[in-house]
Design an enzyme around this catalytic site. Sequence first.
Site, PDB file in Angstrom:
ATOM      1  N   ASP A 117      -5.124   0.881  -0.555  1.00 19.97           N
ATOM      2  CA  ASP A 117      -5.086  -0.090  -1.640  1.00 19.97           C
ATOM      3  C   ASP A 117      -5.566  -1.425  -1.080  1.00 19.97           C
ATOM      4  O   ASP A 117      -4.922  -2.021  -0.218  1.00 19.97           O
ATOM      5  CB  ASP A 117      -3.654  -0.208  -2.164  1.00 19.97           C
ATOM      6  CG  ASP A 117      -3.527  -1.130  -3.352  1.00 19.97           C
ATOM      7  OD1 ASP A 117      -4.253  -2.142  -3.410  1.00 19.97           O
ATOM      8  OD2 ASP A 117      -2.696  -0.841  -4.228  1.00 19.97           O
ATOM      9  N   ASP A 135     -16.428  -5.456  -4.889  1.00 18.96           N
ATOM     10  CA  ASP A 135     -17.160  -4.684  -5.908  1.00 18.96           C
ATOM     11  C   ASP A 135     -16.303  -3.483  -6.294  1.00 18.96           C
ATOM     12  O   ASP A 135     -16.742  -2.333  -6.245  1.00 18.96           O
ATOM     13  CB  ASP A 135     -18.516  -4.249  -5.349  1.00 18.96           C
ATOM     14  CG  ASP A 135     -19.418  -3.639  -6.414  1.00 18.96           C
ATOM     15  OD1 ASP A 135     -19.231  -3.948  -7.613  1.00 18.96           O
ATOM     16  OD2 ASP A 135     -20.311  -2.845  -6.052  1.00 18.96           O
TER      17      ASP A 135
END
Length: 225
Positions: A117, A135
């Site tokens: 994460d 992104d």
Amino acid sequence: MSHSKLPAVSAPQVHTCGDRRRLEFQPGMIQSEMLLSRPNHLLLRYARAMMCFTLFVPRPRHIVMVGLGGGSLLKFCHRYLPEARITVLELRADVIALREQFMLPPDDARLRIIETDAVNYIAKHPGCADVLLLDGYDETGLPPALGSARFYADCLRALLPGGVLVANLFSYDEHYRAMLARLNLTFSGAVCHFDGIAGNNRIIFAARPDQLGADRALRMVRLVR
């Protein structure tokens, strides 16, 4: 793509047509695209625009990327910035599993692709990067956690002196103006962006305004604007 609290999603789709191979999370939503004959080439305009971080940091020592996709930015940086280490943060194992289909180099002393994460990783690694490339889209768009004030503050802390953050945002995102305002606040106005070069993509550059480099950061931003 990388973020907290991932909802149930469909498997990523790989489509090959002639010399082109693309990754889609939804039909018609191109996440990444490459030429089989030139795997290191940046085919999409927004990806080429993101590489303009070299105007700020010509010789990065460590590049951290949030979101793997088809690995276009990874391959380009690995090929053309040979002195840089690259760490890619990707939450989805099924995206990482496509690395051979998109001709990504194997992990080595210079490259690591980590299943993690990104929000938690960035928060726990201050002072880790010269360049942060954000992104992290999924099939629903940009996860809210990747555009929050807390995340941007953690990104600022993660940057080394003279570092720069590059964010790919969509101009039609209802939260676009709020995210841009958060970046301006977090980076003390040392923020600029390109218009009209990649459709609805807005490539945002935020230079770390540290005590020694604040004037330089602002001068660089003015040059790019």
